[in-house]
Design a protein around this motif. Structure first.
Motif, mmCIF file in Angstrom:
data_model
loop_
_atom_site.group_PDB
_atom_site.id
_atom_site.type_symbol
_atom_site.label_atom_id
_atom_site.label_comp_id
_atom_site.label_asym_id
_atom_site.label_seq_id
_atom_site.Cartn_x
_atom_site.Cartn_y
_atom_site.Cartn_z
ATOM 1 N N THR A 91 59.606 13.238 42.207
ATOM 2 C CA THR A 91 59.159 14.397 42.427
ATOM 3 C C THR A 91 57.864 14.585 42.429
ATOM 4 O O THR A 91 57.074 14.690 43.464
ATOM 5 N N HIS A 92 56.774 13.726 41.800
ATOM 6 C CA HIS A 92 55.356 13.845 41.343
ATOM 7 C C HIS A 92 55.133 12.480 43.230
ATOM 8 O O HIS A 92 54.220 13.439 43.026
ATOM 9 N N LYS A 93 55.917 11.925 43.033
ATOM 10 C CA LYS A 93 55.225 11.143 43.736
ATOM 11 C C LYS A 93 55.836 11.658 45.389
ATOM 12 O O LYS A 93 54.685 11.289 46.326
ATOM 13 N N LEU A 94 56.978 12.106 45.714
ATOM 14 C CA LEU A 94 56.910 12.970 46.950
ATOM 15 C C LEU A 94 55.599 14.288 47.067
ATOM 16 O O LEU A 94 55.700 14.112 47.976
ATOM 17 N N PHE A 95 55.500 14.920 45.780
ATOM 18 C CA PHE A 95 54.444 15.631 46.359
ATOM 19 C C PHE A 95 53.233 15.313 46.628
ATOM 20 O O PHE A 95 52.551 16.038 47.461
ATOM 21 N N GLY A 96 52.433 14.122 46.065
ATOM 22 C CA GLY A 96 51.638 12.746 47.100
ATOM 23 C C GLY A 96 51.803 13.060 48.608
ATOM 24 O O GLY A 96 50.968 12.699 49.117
ATOM 25 N N GLU A 97 52.882 11.930 48.348
ATOM 26 C CA GLU A 97 53.248 11.967 49.761
ATOM 27 C C GLU A 97 53.599 13.001 50.627
ATOM 28 O O GLU A 97 53.124 12.988 52.285
ATOM 29 N N THR A 98 55.044 13.616 50.331
ATOM 30 C CA THR A 98 55.118 14.511 51.322
ATOM 31 C C THR A 98 55.426 16.445 50.104
ATOM 32 O O THR A 98 57.053 16.397 49.719
ATOM 33 N N PRO A 99 55.222 16.581 50.208
ATOM 34 C CA PRO A 99 55.469 18.504 49.238
ATOM 35 C C PRO A 99 56.571 18.931 50.292
ATOM 36 O O PRO A 99 56.657 19.623 49.212
ATOM 37 N N LEU A 100 57.403 19.015 51.249
ATOM 38 C CA LEU A 100 58.257 19.475 51.816
ATOM 39 C C LEU A 100 59.129 19.797 51.451
ATOM 40 O O LEU A 100 60.247 19.613 50.585
ATOM 41 N N LEU A 101 59.540 17.772 51.107
ATOM 42 C CA LEU A 101 60.149 16.583 50.027
ATOM 43 C C LEU A 101 60.258 16.644 49.043
ATOM 44 O O LEU A 101 62.207 16.865 48.641
ATOM 45 N N ALA A 102 59.019 17.068 48.344
ATOM 46 C CA ALA A 102 59.149 17.363 46.579
ATOM 47 C C ALA A 102 59.590 18.656 46.560
ATOM 48 O O ALA A 102 60.581 19.320 45.598
ATOM 49 N N ILE A 103 60.059 19.878 47.639
ATOM 50 C CA ILE A 103 60.342 20.922 46.874
ATOM 51 C C ILE A 103 62.089 20.993 47.776
ATOM 52 O O ILE A 103 62.354 21.709 46.479
ATOM 53 N N VAL A 104 62.383 19.681 48.330
ATOM 54 C CA VAL A 104 63.710 19.531 48.411
ATOM 55 C C VAL A 104 64.678 18.769 47.765
ATOM 56 O O VAL A 104 65.548 19.457 46.843
ATOM 57 N N ASN A 105 63.810 18.696 47.333
ATOM 58 C CA ASN A 105 64.207 17.729 46.279
ATOM 59 C C ASN A 105 64.291 18.102 44.528
ATOM 60 O O ASN A 105 65.745 18.139 44.062
ATOM 61 N N LEU A 106 63.625 19.195 44.075
ATOM 62 C CA LEU A 106 63.266 20.612 42.994
ATOM 63 C C LEU A 106 64.501 21.505 43.466
ATOM 64 O O LEU A 106 65.124 21.455 42.893
ATOM 65 N N ALA A 107 64.435 21.762 44.543
ATOM 66 C CA ALA A 107 65.529 22.270 45.145
ATOM 67 C C ALA A 107 66.949 21.724 44.954
ATOM 68 O O ALA A 107 68.142 22.441 44.583
ATOM 69 N N ALA A 108 67.285 21.122 45.223
ATOM 70 C CA ALA A 108 68.763 20.117 45.839
ATOM 71 C C ALA A 108 68.298 19.410 43.655
ATOM 72 O O ALA A 108 70.482 19.355 43.894
ATOM 73 N N SER A 109 68.240 19.467 42.998
ATOM 74 C CA SER A 109 68.147 18.451 42.299
ATOM 75 C C SER A 109 68.883 19.319 41.090
ATOM 76 O O SER A 109 70.020 19.372 40.439
ATOM 77 N N VAL A 110 67.653 20.636 41.101
ATOM 78 C CA VAL A 110 67.997 22.121 39.694
ATOM 79 C C VAL A 110 69.404 22.793 40.580
ATOM 80 O O VAL A 110 70.077 22.776 39.617
ATOM 81 N N LEU A 111 69.722 23.042 41.749
ATOM 82 C CA LEU A 111 71.007 23.745 41.875
ATOM 83 C C LEU A 111 71.987 23.619 41.976
ATOM 84 O O LEU A 111 73.066 23.786 42.047
ATOM 85 N N GLY A 112 71.460 21.575 42.975
ATOM 86 C CA GLY A 112 72.794 21.424 43.150
ATOM 87 C C GLY A 112 73.734 21.131 41.562
ATOM 88 O O GLY A 112 74.548 20.881 41.940
#
Length: 129
Positions: A91-112
């Motif tokens: 997620t940290h790496k994604l925030f540096g590259e594509t912040p929207l994907l980082a947010i998707v990863n956070l939501a998918a991982s936690v809520l999923g």
């Protein structure tokens, strides 16, 4: 004796996580998901479902023999099969590259993962009652 079960389960869980995460990530290599950590997400969601299934089964059956499986299966295998540290790094790496994907990863991982535990618990109650 619990320490031995945790040790054995942990080794098997870590090797399984590596195999599943690598395999799923390789399947996504030539898709739009190639930069998304689908391998770790798959491990975390699957592990969450299985822990819900095991705990749900133990709650329904109340069997002492299954309670002894807890150190191996839950603390050992699933504790190392799922991984919060890799999720955090991805997620940290994604925030540096594509912040929207980082947010998707956070939501998918936690809520999923929360949904997967709930589904596993409900499945155990339905299957083993």
């Amino acid at each position: 004796m619990h320490w031995l079960y945790i040790f054995l389960g942990g080794g098997l869980g870590a090797a399984s996580r590596y195999a599943v995460a690598s395999g799923v990530q390789q399947l996504a290599a030539n898709t739009r998901l190639h930069k998304f950590p689908v391998g770790i997400l798959a491990c975390n969601l699957l592990g969450s479902f299985v822990i819900g299934l095991i705990i749900g089964f133990m709650a329904v059956r109340h069997q002492e023999s299954w309670a002894r499986l807890h150190p191996f299966a839950v603390a050992g295998f699933l504790g190392s099969f799922t991984t919060f540290s890799t999720f955090a790094l991805d997620t940290h790496k994604l925030f540096g590259e594509t912040p929207l994907l980082a947010i998707v990863n956070l939501a998918a991982s936690v809520l999923g993962s929360l949904a997967a535990v709930w589904l596993g618990f409900k499945a155990a109650n339905t299957l083993f009652l």
